[in-house]
Design a protein around this motif. Structure first.
Motif, PDB file in Angstrom:
ATOM      1  N   ASP A  51      -7.436  -8.196  -3.662  1.00  0.00           N
ATOM      2  CA  ASP A  51      -7.879  -9.595  -3.757  1.00  0.00           C
ATOM      3  C   ASP A  51      -8.332  -9.907  -5.179  1.00  0.00           C
ATOM      4  O   ASP A  51      -7.961 -10.934  -5.745  1.00  0.00           O
ATOM      5  N   ALA A  52      -9.131  -9.021  -5.757  1.00  0.00           N
ATOM      6  CA  ALA A  52      -9.632  -9.250  -7.115  1.00  0.00           C
ATOM      7  C   ALA A  52      -8.475  -9.323  -8.111  1.00  0.00           C
ATOM      8  O   ALA A  52      -8.443 -10.219  -8.969  1.00  0.00           O
ATOM      9  N   LYS A  53      -7.517  -8.417  -7.980  1.00  0.00           N
ATOM     10  CA  LYS A  53      -6.379  -8.386  -8.901  1.00  0.00           C
ATOM     11  C   LYS A  53      -5.539  -9.653  -8.789  1.00  0.00           C
ATOM     12  O   LYS A  53      -4.999 -10.145  -9.778  1.00  0.00           O
ATOM     13  N   ALA A  54      -5.447 -10.188  -7.571  1.00  0.00           N
ATOM     14  CA  ALA A  54      -4.655 -11.392  -7.345  1.00  0.00           C
ATOM     15  C   ALA A  54      -5.430 -12.670  -7.671  1.00  0.00           C
ATOM     16  O   ALA A  54      -4.901 -13.779  -7.532  1.00  0.00           O
ATOM     17  N   GLY A  55      -6.694 -12.525  -8.097  1.00  0.00           N
ATOM     18  CA  GLY A  55      -7.494 -13.687  -8.444  1.00  0.00           C
ATOM     19  C   GLY A  55      -8.113 -14.390  -7.243  1.00  0.00           C
ATOM     20  O   GLY A  55      -8.646 -15.489  -7.386  1.00  0.00           O
ATOM     21  N   ARG A  56      -8.047 -13.754  -6.080  1.00  0.00           N
ATOM     22  CA  ARG A  56      -8.666 -14.329  -4.882  1.00  0.00           C
ATOM     23  C   ARG A  56     -10.137 -13.945  -4.857  1.00  0.00           C
ATOM     24  O   ARG A  56     -10.519 -12.892  -5.380  1.00  0.00           O
ATOM     25  N   PRO A  57     -10.966 -14.749  -4.226  1.00  0.00           N
ATOM     26  CA  PRO A  57     -12.386 -14.376  -4.127  1.00  0.00           C
ATOM     27  C   PRO A  57     -12.539 -13.083  -3.324  1.00  0.00           C
ATOM     28  O   PRO A  57     -11.850 -12.890  -2.320  1.00  0.00           O
ATOM     29  N   VAL A  58     -13.393 -12.205  -3.798  1.00  0.00           N
ATOM     30  CA  VAL A  58     -13.647 -10.966  -3.059  1.00  0.00           C
ATOM     31  C   VAL A  58     -14.744 -11.222  -2.043  1.00  0.00           C
ATOM     32  O   VAL A  58     -15.626 -12.051  -2.251  1.00  0.00           O
ATOM     33  N   ARG A  59     -14.647 -10.514  -0.944  1.00  0.00           N
ATOM     34  CA  ARG A  59     -15.590 -10.664   0.163  1.00  0.00           C
ATOM     35  C   ARG A  59     -16.363  -9.374   0.328  1.00  0.00           C
ATOM     36  O   ARG A  59     -15.999  -8.341  -0.235  1.00  0.00           O
ATOM     37  N   PRO A  60     -17.410  -9.386   1.147  1.00  0.00           N
ATOM     38  CA  PRO A  60     -18.109  -8.125   1.450  1.00  0.00           C
ATOM     39  C   PRO A  60     -17.131  -7.126   2.069  1.00  0.00           C
ATOM     40  O   PRO A  60     -16.191  -7.509   2.780  1.00  0.00           O
ATOM     41  N   LEU A  61     -17.357  -5.842   1.804  1.00  0.00           N
ATOM     42  CA  LEU A  61     -16.428  -4.804   2.264  1.00  0.00           C
ATOM     43  C   LEU A  61     -16.148  -4.857   3.761  1.00  0.00           C
ATOM     44  O   LEU A  61     -15.013  -4.672   4.194  1.00  0.00           O
ATOM     45  N   GLN A  62     -17.167  -5.099   4.569  1.00  0.00           N
ATOM     46  CA  GLN A  62     -16.957  -5.102   6.021  1.00  0.00           C
ATOM     47  C   GLN A  62     -15.981  -6.187   6.458  1.00  0.00           C
ATOM     48  O   GLN A  62     -15.352  -6.071   7.505  1.00  0.00           O
ATOM     49  N   ASP A  63     -15.814  -7.240   5.648  1.00  0.00           N
ATOM     50  CA  ASP A  63     -14.857  -8.298   5.978  1.00  0.00           C
ATOM     51  C   ASP A  63     -13.406  -7.814   5.904  1.00  0.00           C
ATOM     52  O   ASP A  63     -12.506  -8.493   6.387  1.00  0.00           O
ATOM     53  N   TYR A  64     -13.192  -6.664   5.312  1.00  0.00           N
ATOM     54  CA  TYR A  64     -11.844  -6.106   5.199  1.00  0.00           C
ATOM     55  C   TYR A  64     -11.539  -5.091   6.304  1.00  0.00           C
ATOM     56  O   TYR A  64     -10.508  -4.433   6.276  1.00  0.00           O
ATOM     57  N   SER A  65     -12.420  -4.978   7.275  1.00  0.00           N
ATOM     58  CA  SER A  65     -12.275  -3.943   8.308  1.00  0.00           C
ATOM     59  C   SER A  65     -11.008  -4.102   9.140  1.00  0.00           C
ATOM     60  O   SER A  65     -10.329  -3.115   9.425  1.00  0.00           O
ATOM     61  N   PHE A  66     -10.686  -5.305   9.569  1.00  0.00           N
ATOM     62  CA  PHE A  66      -9.525  -5.495  10.433  1.00  0.00           C
ATOM     63  C   PHE A  66      -8.250  -4.995   9.756  1.00  0.00           C
ATOM     64  O   PHE A  66      -7.483  -4.218  10.335  1.00  0.00           O
ATOM     65  N   SER A  67      -8.041  -5.413   8.513  1.00  0.00           N
ATOM     66  CA  SER A  67      -6.832  -4.964   7.811  1.00  0.00           C
ATOM     67  C   SER A  67      -6.887  -3.465   7.535  1.00  0.00           C
ATOM     68  O   SER A  67      -5.852  -2.781   7.588  1.00  0.00           O
ATOM     69  N   ALA A  68      -8.075  -2.927   7.274  1.00  0.00           N
ATOM     70  CA  ALA A  68      -8.197  -1.488   7.020  1.00  0.00           C
ATOM     71  C   ALA A  68      -7.837  -0.686   8.261  1.00  0.00           C
ATOM     72  O   ALA A  68      -7.126   0.331   8.164  1.00  0.00           O
ATOM     73  N   VAL A  69      -8.277  -1.124   9.418  1.00  0.00           N
ATOM     74  CA  VAL A  69      -7.963  -0.417  10.669  1.00  0.00           C
ATOM     75  C   VAL A  69      -6.460  -0.451  10.922  1.00  0.00           C
ATOM     76  O   VAL A  69      -5.861   0.574  11.308  1.00  0.00           O
ATOM     77  N   ARG A  70      -5.828  -1.575  10.691  1.00  0.00           N
ATOM     78  CA  ARG A  70      -4.364  -1.672  10.884  1.00  0.00           C
ATOM     79  C   ARG A  70      -3.621  -0.759   9.913  1.00  0.00           C
ATOM     80  O   ARG A  70      -2.685  -0.056  10.291  1.00  0.00           O
ATOM     81  N   ARG A  71      -4.034  -0.763   8.655  1.00  0.00           N
ATOM     82  CA  ARG A  71      -3.379   0.095   7.659  1.00  0.00           C
ATOM     83  C   ARG A  71      -3.603   1.565   7.978  1.00  0.00           C
ATOM     84  O   ARG A  71      -2.705   2.392   7.812  1.00  0.00           O
ATOM     85  N   ALA A  72      -4.801   1.905   8.450  1.00  0.00           N
ATOM     86  CA  ALA A  72      -5.099   3.293   8.812  1.00  0.00           C
ATOM     87  C   ALA A  72      -4.179   3.751   9.940  1.00  0.00           C
ATOM     88  O   ALA A  72      -3.638   4.863   9.888  1.00  0.00           O
TER      89      ALA A  72
END
Length: 170
Positions: A51-72
């Motif tokens: 997100d940061a690299k793409a210039g999107r606002p970064v969110r708290p880490l826990q907000d990325y949990s859903f995508s992390a679980v899918r990728r895992a």
């Protein structure tokens, strides 16, 4: 740790701050292939960095949990398809989080291993969390739930869920 079967599906089970990632580091230093480690924390950090690299606002880490679980899940499936096994570095404090690893191991013909981290008091978990970088802090209410869930777990319960090997980590 005594010698673990390899390849295997190894699941770290413990509250946030109980030492899972430290144990993972020791296992990697002892010869575990780091390419077989699946960490929800690492995947959350990767998603935030994208997100940061793409210039999107970064969110708290826990907000990325859903995508992390899918990728895992996709990474675990890919490693099993090659018979490599993996180490899952996540809390795994709920049966519904652990049992899919047991089933996946059985389907791949690999042993399943649970490494049960110590049940620490909420005060200890909060103290350990305070030592983390600010953007990696776990909310106190989440730590309280983790402490409670971990307090309910015993090696026999994990064996009953189907784990081939259960070891308590001192």
């Amino acid at each position: 740790m005594d010698e673990l079967p390899a390849p295997a599906v190894v699941v770290l089970v413990g509250a946030a701050g109980s030492g899972k990632t430290t144990l993972r580091g020791r296992l990697v230093a002892g010869g575990l292939d780091p390419g077989t480690v699946i960490s929800l924390d690492d995947l959350r950090c990767e998603a935030r960095a994208l997100d940061a690299k793409a210039g999107r606002p970064v969110r708290p880490l826990q907000d990325y949990s859903f995508s992390a679980v899918r990728r895992a899940a996709r990474r675990c499936d890919a490693l099993l398809a090659f018979g490599a096994g993996y180490l899952s570095d996540a809390t795994q404090l709920r049966r519904r989080e652990r049992v899919p690893h047991v089933r996946a191991a059985a389907e791949a013909g690999l042993p399943s291993v649970a490494l049960l981290l110590p049940a620490l008091s909420l005060d200890e978990l909060l103290a350990r969390d305070a030592a983390r970088p600010p953007d990696e802090h776990v909310p106190a209410d989440v730590l309280a739930r983790h402490a409670h869930r971990r307090s309910l777990l015993r090696p026999g319960l994990l064996r009953d869920e189907g784990f081939d090997v259960v070891r308590e980590v001192p």
